[in-house]
Design an enzyme around this catalytic site. Structure first.
Site: not given
Length: 280
Positions: A180, A182, A213, A222
């Site tokens: 995952h 970003h 976030c 992301n």
């Protein structure tokens, strides 16, 4: 495209339509919503309504994010069959994001896990691979079906991602891992390619690169799903995802938000289409 600013809260109907468009593109998994405190995240106060609206949609799995037991119970009550929870490899981030220590967060969690701050933390700086491996191993031992390794602030490069993945692969089977990334520093695709070369085949992404976030100031969303699919197509990897339909989904939500797409692929292909049409 009209980029006028719209109201901050996205209506439930728009969220549901976006989910339908994403499913129609061929994506096998769409994280539908998050069961978090409406006080702290009013954008997600309609989680129950979203789940009700997509109850009969077939063709994809719809996991939801739950930060604690209260959220987990609400998700299950709303019909969720998969939940994702997040533990951090950074002690400071764990306390600021979910208000508990790493050890306390591990006590809470089971089933599906997402580990944040796997290479860097907005508070502590660089995070040791051994810390990430420790959290991943604990979650694996609990019986988690999938552990997603998240570079929450997007500072990772292949140079830091490789040792992190090597440490985790020593204690967790590769088929249980996802990544995952970003794209804050434009490194997400290179990090994904590195992960693929190390045997990981599950990748989290966000249509048009939306998101971010609130506890990681300056971090972008992301990696854009369109960019990941374009890269995989170029590698000859079969995804069963229709890039054109995926771009329609991205265009839909970006128009509503009044912002340009964060996907370089979508931006380039849209410009190419416009240029081609102007010559006809």
């Amino acid at each position: 495209m009209d980029y006028k600013m719209r109201r901050d809260i996205v209506p439930t109907a728009v969220k549901v339509e976006l989910i339908k468009l994403l499913v129609s593109s061929g994506l096998p998994v769409v994280e539908a919503t998050s069961f978090v405190s409406p006080k702290w995240v009013p954008q997600l106060a309609d989680a129950k309504d979203v789940m009700e609206a997509i109850r009969n949609i077939e063709g994809a799995r719809f996991p939801v994010l739950t930060p604690n037991l209260k959220g987990f119970e609400a998700a299950v009550t709303s019909g969720a069959r998969e939940v994702a929870i997040f533990a951090s490899a950074s002690e400071s981030f764990s306390k600021s994001n979910i208000n508990c220590s790493i050890e306390d967060s591990l006590i809470r969690y089971h089933d599906v896990a997402y580990i944040s701050c796997v290479v860097g933390c907005p508070v502590e700086g660089m995070v040791l691979p051994s810390k990430v491996a420790y959290v991943a191993e604990q979650l694996c031992d609990m019986g988690c079906s999938e552990i997603s390794l998240g570079d929450t602030i997007g500072v990772g490069t292949p140079g830091t991602v490789i040792p992190m993945l090597e440490a985790v692969l020593d204690v967790v089977p590769v088929d249980k891992l996802a990544v995952h990334f970003h794209d804050t520093y434009g490194q997400a695709l290179s990090n994904i390619l590195t992960s693929l070369q190390m045997g990981i085949s599950t990748v989290d992404s966000s249509v048009s690169g939306l998101g971010g976030c609130p506890y990681a100031k300056g971090a972008s969303g992301n990696v854009a799903t369109e960019d990941v699919v374009y890269m995989l197509n170029g590698l000859g990897v079969k995804t069963n995802v229709d890039l054109g339909k995926l771009m329609i989904a991205g265009d839909f939500i970006c128009k509503h938000l009044g912002r340009p797409s964060g996907s370089k692929t979508a931006t380039a292909l849209n410009k190419t289409t416009i240029a081609h049409a102007s010559k006809l």
